[in-house]
Design a protein around this motif. Sequence first.
Motif, mmCIF file in Angstrom:
data_model
loop_
_atom_site.group_PDB
_atom_site.id
_atom_site.type_symbol
_atom_site.label_atom_id
_atom_site.label_comp_id
_atom_site.label_asym_id
_atom_site.label_seq_id
_atom_site.Cartn_x
_atom_site.Cartn_y
_atom_site.Cartn_z
ATOM 1 N N UNK A 160 0.852 -1.184 0.000
ATOM 2 C CA UNK A 160 0.000 0.000 0.000
ATOM 3 C C UNK A 160 0.889 1.235 0.000
ATOM 4 N N UNK A 161 0.431 2.285 -0.648
ATOM 5 C CA UNK A 161 1.203 3.517 -0.742
ATOM 6 C C UNK A 161 0.306 4.713 -0.450
ATOM 7 N N UNK A 162 0.938 5.822 -0.097
ATOM 8 C CA UNK A 162 0.232 7.098 0.054
ATOM 9 C C UNK A 162 1.208 8.205 -0.286
ATOM 10 N N UNK A 163 0.694 9.290 -0.839
ATOM 11 C CA UNK A 163 1.572 10.374 -1.232
ATOM 12 C C UNK A 163 0.877 11.718 -1.238
ATOM 13 N N UNK A 164 1.684 12.774 -1.191
ATOM 14 C CA UNK A 164 1.160 14.134 -1.201
ATOM 15 C C UNK A 164 2.076 15.009 -2.041
ATOM 16 N N UNK A 165 1.465 15.940 -2.758
ATOM 17 C CA UNK A 165 2.204 16.887 -3.595
ATOM 18 C C UNK A 165 1.639 18.281 -3.384
ATOM 19 N N UNK A 166 2.522 19.248 -3.237
ATOM 20 C CA UNK A 166 2.119 20.651 -3.189
ATOM 21 C C UNK A 166 3.085 21.432 -4.066
ATOM 22 N N UNK A 167 2.558 22.145 -5.039
ATOM 23 C CA UNK A 167 3.403 22.889 -5.952
ATOM 24 C C UNK A 167 2.866 24.279 -6.218
ATOM 25 N N UNK A 168 3.773 25.180 -6.474
ATOM 26 C CA UNK A 168 3.392 26.545 -6.810
ATOM 27 C C UNK A 168 4.120 27.004 -8.050
#
Length: 456
Positions: A160-168
């Motif tokens: 199982x995997x989980x991820x987060x991305x925040x970009x500007x």
Amino acid sequence: MSDLLDQSVNLERAQHLVEAAIKAGADSADAVAARAVSSSVGLRDGAPEENEHSENDSLALRVFIDGCKASISTNTTSDPEILAKLAERAVAMARLSPRDPFARLAARSDLMENDIVIDRVAAIDPYDPSIPTTEELLKMAYEAEEGALQVDGVTKSGGATAGHFLGGAVLATSHGFVGAYLTSRISFSATAIAGLGMNMERDYSFSAAVHREDLKDPAYVGRRAGERATGRVNPAKMETGTYDVIFEPRVANSLIGHLASAINGTAIARHTSFLMDRLGRQIFPKGISITDDPTLVRGLGSRPFDGEGVDCKPLALVEDGYLNQWVLDSATAAELGLKTNGRATRSGANPYPSTTNLTLTPGSQTKEDLIRGVKDGVFITDLIGHGVNGVTGDYSRGAAGFRIRNGELAESISEITIAGNLSDMFARIIPADDLNFEQAVNAPSILIEGMTVAGR
């Protein structure tokens, strides 16, 4: 993370770079300053296997002089001397480049008004300011895996995997456009394995969203992965023949993705699309509509303006079965003698056309109605390989799913190949009403009658 949420520094860098390019002799220029932060975790059998974190800063400049173009990129810097040298180098490169009659900035008249950008960003709500911790990501993955393992018949976890991305990103052009916005993505998935020995089968489920509160429950997603895997155990073979085929939404969206590739302005300009002579003509049955909407609230492909600063508005690409639009940026539009429709995307200095939130509008029948109407057919849940020829439209892909007998789902099947031509397939599409917005390309279940299925 506050420095990422504050776009003022990147705004200064982009504007300074454009000003430096004009001072160095460019006729026009645009610059993109971007920063992104991402985290991902992975586990198997409750034990962490992966924990990654990355940060990326970049500056990209595109300059035009006497009909010639050049671009240059670098890691972020605020040093005025370095920015000036970058601009000078880009201009020098452009002077040595061949002329490109179609390369250009977006026309001033096509640019979005700067004071509208802020309102558009607020309207589409493209980022979630809450940043999950590593522990929170691991918790999502753990709950999803546990949900899968609790399904009877699941013999082991596939992880199982989980991820987060925040970009500007900030875009500044010498034509006066300045725009900035943030985007976020959060997702998790689980893979389950059912059966034993040579009879093992696997499947997965996932959830992705712009805002964490819009994610599905991890335990539910895990259970869905387990149920999908157990349903595939002991697959049967089937005879080669002509069958009615139903694509579930998870694979039906790939058909709409093939359409997007075929109507991309780059493919049309290069004469590499099987639809290049079909603009304004009927390619789907009456009643079929396909839209591209960058203004969808919290849409995974939403954006306030395109990669050239053009106001990207919703488009009816297909309406009542008729193909209405190509997907265009300024350069491909100029090459085709058309006007951009705000579909420029850029991951660096140079834009290219692409869709945003692409959707096949649902039909009036339920998925169960479609199944009940099939006497002998196949319900496809998984596609394998990339056997699609964008020039001819020929389609051939490995597949797995379930047999349909007398209007009901029957035994699971695998090791089949479904084949046809996308022009013929598009002309016979019958959509169900089970549309869910789970990705940037979304479609309901789709029935296509009379496809070739190669089995044993």
